[in-house]
Design a protein around this motif. Structure first.
Motif, PDB file in Angstrom:
ATOM      1  N   GLU A 282       0.831  -1.201   0.000  1.00 15.92           N
ATOM      2  CA  GLU A 282       0.000   0.000   0.000  1.00 15.92           C
ATOM      3  C   GLU A 282       0.868   1.254   0.000  1.00 15.92           C
ATOM      4  OE1 GLU A 282      -2.555  -0.150   3.351  1.00 15.92           O
ATOM      5  OE2 GLU A 282      -3.795  -1.808   2.576  1.00 15.92           O
ATOM      6  N   ARG A 283       0.266   2.346  -0.486  1.00 14.28           N
ATOM      7  CA  ARG A 283       0.917   3.658  -0.430  1.00 14.28           C
ATOM      8  C   ARG A 283       0.646   4.291   0.933  1.00 14.28           C
ATOM      9  NH1 ARG A 283       4.521   4.891  -4.624  1.00 14.28           N
ATOM     10  NH2 ARG A 283       3.780   3.815  -6.488  1.00 14.28           N
ATOM     11  N   GLN A 284       1.668   4.910   1.498  1.00 12.37           N
ATOM     12  CA  GLN A 284       1.513   5.560   2.798  1.00 12.37           C
ATOM     13  C   GLN A 284       2.141   6.954   2.756  1.00 12.37           C
ATOM     14  OE1 GLN A 284       3.308   2.543   5.333  1.00 12.37           O
ATOM     15  NE2 GLN A 284       1.312   1.614   5.741  1.00 12.37           N
ATOM     16  N   ASN A 285       1.685   7.827   3.657  1.00  8.87           N
ATOM     17  CA  ASN A 285       2.136   9.223   3.689  1.00  8.87           C
ATOM     18  C   ASN A 285       1.932   9.883   2.325  1.00  8.87           C
ATOM     19  OD1 ASN A 285       4.252   7.633   5.658  1.00  8.87           O
ATOM     20  ND2 ASN A 285       3.642   9.618   6.497  1.00  8.87           N
ATOM     21  N   ARG A 286       0.727   9.806   1.819  1.00  7.73           N
ATOM     22  CA  ARG A 286       0.427  10.304   0.472  1.00  7.73           C
ATOM     23  C   ARG A 286       0.158  11.801   0.436  1.00  7.73           C
ATOM     24  NH1 ARG A 286      -3.681   6.226  -2.501  1.00  7.73           N
ATOM     25  NH2 ARG A 286      -3.086   7.624  -4.195  1.00  7.73           N
ATOM     26  N   GLU A 287      -0.023  12.420   1.593  1.00  6.48           N
ATOM     27  CA  GLU A 287      -0.283  13.851   1.620  1.00  6.48           C
ATOM     28  C   GLU A 287       0.952  14.623   1.144  1.00  6.48           C
ATOM     29  OE1 GLU A 287       1.278  12.601   5.615  1.00  6.48           O
ATOM     30  OE2 GLU A 287      -0.273  11.890   4.217  1.00  6.48           O
ATOM     31  N   SER A 288       0.717  15.775   0.550  1.00  3.13           N
ATOM     32  CA  SER A 288       1.807  16.576  -0.008  1.00  3.13           C
ATOM     33  C   SER A 288       2.796  16.971   1.090  1.00  3.13           C
ATOM     34  CB  SER A 288       1.260  17.829  -0.686  1.00  3.13           C
ATOM     35  OG  SER A 288       2.306  18.619  -1.187  1.00  3.13           O
ATOM     36  N   LEU A 289       4.087  16.912   0.773  1.00  2.63           N
ATOM     37  CA  LEU A 289       5.121  17.196   1.762  1.00  2.63           C
ATOM     38  C   LEU A 289       5.791  18.549   1.566  1.00  2.63           C
ATOM     39  CD1 LEU A 289       6.886  13.705   1.971  1.00  2.63           C
ATOM     40  CD2 LEU A 289       5.162  14.652   3.510  1.00  2.63           C
ATOM     41  N   ILE A 290       5.664  19.150   0.382  1.00  5.24           N
ATOM     42  CA  ILE A 290       6.383  20.398   0.122  1.00  5.24           C
ATOM     43  C   ILE A 290       5.453  21.556  -0.237  1.00  5.24           C
ATOM     44  CG2 ILE A 290       8.490  19.205  -0.578  1.00  5.24           C
ATOM     45  CD1 ILE A 290       7.713  19.841  -3.489  1.00  5.24           C
ATOM     46  N   SER A 291       4.143  21.308  -0.318  1.00  2.00           N
ATOM     47  CA  SER A 291       3.194  22.397  -0.616  1.00  2.00           C
ATOM     48  C   SER A 291       1.801  21.965  -0.188  1.00  2.00           C
ATOM     49  CB  SER A 291       3.209  22.753  -2.108  1.00  2.00           C
ATOM     50  OG  SER A 291       2.577  21.739  -2.852  1.00  2.00           O
ATOM     51  N   ASN A 292       0.848  22.842  -0.369  1.00  2.00           N
ATOM     52  CA  ASN A 292      -0.533  22.526  -0.005  1.00  2.00           C
ATOM     53  C   ASN A 292      -1.274  21.791  -1.107  1.00  2.00           C
ATOM     54  OD1 ASN A 292      -0.312  23.810   2.516  1.00  2.00           O
ATOM     55  ND2 ASN A 292      -0.761  25.815   1.600  1.00  2.00           N
ATOM     56  N   GLU A 293      -0.664  21.675  -2.279  1.00  2.00           N
ATOM     57  CA  GLU A 293      -1.293  21.022  -3.415  1.00  2.00           C
ATOM     58  C   GLU A 293      -0.467  19.838  -3.881  1.00  2.00           C
ATOM     59  OE1 GLU A 293      -1.749  23.981  -6.400  1.00  2.00           O
ATOM     60  OE2 GLU A 293      -3.318  25.063  -5.328  1.00  2.00           O
ATOM     61  N   ASN A 294      -1.153  18.850  -4.442  1.00  2.00           N
ATOM     62  CA  ASN A 294      -0.471  17.671  -4.976  1.00  2.00           C
ATOM     63  C   ASN A 294      -1.303  17.101  -6.122  1.00  2.00           C
ATOM     64  OD1 ASN A 294       1.503  15.674  -5.130  1.00  2.00           O
ATOM     65  ND2 ASN A 294       0.396  14.311  -3.739  1.00  2.00           N
ATOM     66  N   PRO A 295      -0.828  17.199  -7.380  1.00  2.00           N
ATOM     67  CA  PRO A 295       0.457  17.710  -7.825  1.00  2.00           C
ATOM     68  C   PRO A 295       0.594  19.226  -7.602  1.00  2.00           C
ATOM     69  CG  PRO A 295      -0.688  16.530  -9.588  1.00  2.00           C
ATOM     70  CD  PRO A 295      -1.647  16.730  -8.507  1.00  2.00           C
ATOM     71  N   THR A 296       1.826  19.700  -7.652  1.00  2.00           N
ATOM     72  CA  THR A 296       2.071  21.125  -7.479  1.00  2.00           C
ATOM     73  C   THR A 296       2.995  21.624  -8.586  1.00  2.00           C
ATOM     74  OG1 THR A 296       2.878  22.801  -5.922  1.00  2.00           O
ATOM     75  CG2 THR A 296       4.058  20.716  -5.958  1.00  2.00           C
ATOM     76  N   ILE A 297       2.800  22.866  -8.997  1.00  2.00           N
ATOM     77  CA  ILE A 297       3.623  23.487 -10.034  1.00  2.00           C
ATOM     78  C   ILE A 297       4.797  24.203  -9.376  1.00  2.00           C
ATOM     79  CG2 ILE A 297       3.677  25.049 -12.008  1.00  2.00           C
ATOM     80  CD1 ILE A 297       1.883  22.604 -12.364  1.00  2.00           C
ATOM     81  N   LEU A 298       5.991  23.889  -9.827  1.00  2.00           N
ATOM     82  CA  LEU A 298       7.202  24.492  -9.281  1.00  2.00           C
ATOM     83  C   LEU A 298       7.926  25.302 -10.335  1.00  2.00           C
ATOM     84  CD1 LEU A 298       8.609  21.391  -7.335  1.00  2.00           C
ATOM     85  CD2 LEU A 298       7.049  23.147  -6.475  1.00  2.00           C
ATOM     86  N   LYS A 299       8.551  26.383  -9.904  1.00  2.00           N
ATOM     87  CA  LYS A 299       9.375  27.191 -10.812  1.00  2.00           C
ATOM     88  C   LYS A 299      10.833  27.072 -10.392  1.00  2.00           C
ATOM     89  CE  LYS A 299       8.625  31.404  -8.093  1.00  2.00           C
ATOM     90  NZ  LYS A 299       8.142  32.815  -8.123  1.00  2.00           N
ATOM     91  N   LYS A 300      11.717  27.339 -11.348  1.00  2.00           N
ATOM     92  CA  LYS A 300      13.146  27.190 -11.063  1.00  2.00           C
ATOM     93  C   LYS A 300      13.654  28.416 -10.322  1.00  2.00           C
ATOM     94  CE  LYS A 300      17.410  25.466 -13.104  1.00  2.00           C
ATOM     95  NZ  LYS A 300      18.101  25.036 -14.334  1.00  2.00           N
ATOM     96  N   CYS A 301      14.360  28.178  -9.208  1.00  2.00           N
ATOM     97  CA  CYS A 301      14.891  29.264  -8.380  1.00  2.00           C
ATOM     98  C   CYS A 301      16.323  29.611  -8.767  1.00  2.00           C
ATOM     99  CB  CYS A 301      14.822  28.889  -6.905  1.00  2.00           C
ATOM    100  SG  CYS A 301      13.133  28.546  -6.319  1.00  2.00           S
ATOM    101  N   TYR A 302      17.118  28.608  -9.070  1.00  2.00           N
ATOM    102  CA  TYR A 302      18.485  28.822  -9.552  1.00  2.00           C
ATOM    103  C   TYR A 302      18.995  27.563 -10.171  1.00  2.00           C
ATOM    104  CZ  TYR A 302      19.548  26.896  -4.897  1.00  2.00           C
ATOM    105  OH  TYR A 302      19.589  26.141  -3.749  1.00  2.00           O
TER     106      TYR A 302
END
Length: 294
Positions: A274-294
């Protein structure tokens, strides 16, 4: 008079035995505060030699490397990858050489979660230059005290904009995926993508998840990652033994306008399937859109 003489002789013998066997190396241990870390407050910048002068070169694709040491932790940034490390102890080998032990990965041994400490060497080459890196790594970064910029002993150069690629107007490709990605570049929480590895910063200085890329082709638009390891004291609470397997737990989808879509699938438990800890870990949305910082 005889009693005084015996007392003096006894004191000298006691002093000799108390000094005998004392380690020549000076150990600085933060847990019992035996000594003050004499590296506390130092800031060293990564330099490279240009002509006859050493220069801090601030590049568009990752800035410049830096090492900042405080009493209980240090921050080390090598272009496009940086992290805080908790200092376990500092051993002063001699006046110019320090051995620093910090926390690192956690791994399993005999069904127990074992912390793997990292050992670093900081070596003063002369009055201008230092070398720094992991003890096991032959290639060390060349550094200089940030104060040397103010007094003109080293130069500081910013890469001209004309030499910088306009990545913000280009499509993201496998070649320029490498770097830090986030929803807010001021926030350290996010992901760092390397050539074949992805590091999730879940909680700065506390909890990091290391992933390994499964598909290796640069032209792939959808990249899949499996669990590689954990870092930080926050990972102690994760039931990680059953999570180490070949199933993907995160997916990166390359979008246009220099953005990616990051999907966290959750750890795959090979015991109960089974899948566990499925809640988003780095944002409030999952999937989430990320932009490049550097």
């Amino acid at each position: 008079m005889k009693k005084v003489k015996n007392y003096i002789i006894g004191s000298l013998i006691l002093l000799m035995f108390s000094c005998k066997g004392q380690d020549k190396n000076e150990v600085i241990n933060n847990s019992n505060n035996q000594k003050v870390n004499d590296l506390n407050g130092i800031t060293l910048l990564e330099v490279e030699k240009t002509d006859s002068l050493y220069t801090v070169y601030n590049r568009c694709d990752g800035g410049n490397g830096v090492l900042r040491i405080s009493e209980k932790e240090f921050y080390y940034y090598h272009p496009q990858e940086g992290a805080y490390y908790n200092i376990q102890d500092v051993e002063k080998i001699n006046s110019n050489k320090y051995k620093i032990t910090s926390d690192g990965y956690y791994f399993f041994k005999n069904d127990k979660l074992i912390p793997e400490n990292s050992v670093w060497l900081l070596i003063k080459k002369n009055n201008l230059l230092w070398e720094f890196g992991k003890e096991s790594n032959k290639n060390k970064a060349l550094l200089s005290d940030s104060l040397n910029i103010k007094i003109g002993k080293i130069a500081y150069k910013v890469q001209p904009l004309s030499e910088c690629s306009e990545n913000n107007e280009e499509e993201v490709k496998g070649d320029n995926l490498v770097g830090k990605w986030g929803t807010n570049c001021e926030n350290p929480i996010g992901i760092v993508i390397k050539e074949n590895e992805l590091i999730m910063c879940v909680e700065p200085n506390v909890y990091y998840i290391h992933l390994t890329k499964i598909n290796k082709k640069k032209e792939d638009k959808i990249l899949k990652y499996r669990l590689k390891g954990f870092e930080g004291i926050g990972s102690k609470d994760v039931n990680a033994q059953s999570y180490f397997n070949d199933n993907e737990i995160a997916i990166v989808k390359i979008l246009e306008d220099n953005k990616i879509e990051f999907t966290w699938l959750g750890f795959y438990n090979k015991v109960n399937k089974e899948r566990q800890n499925r809640e988003s870990l780095i944002s409030n949305e999952n999937p989430t859109i990320l932009k490049k910082c550097y």
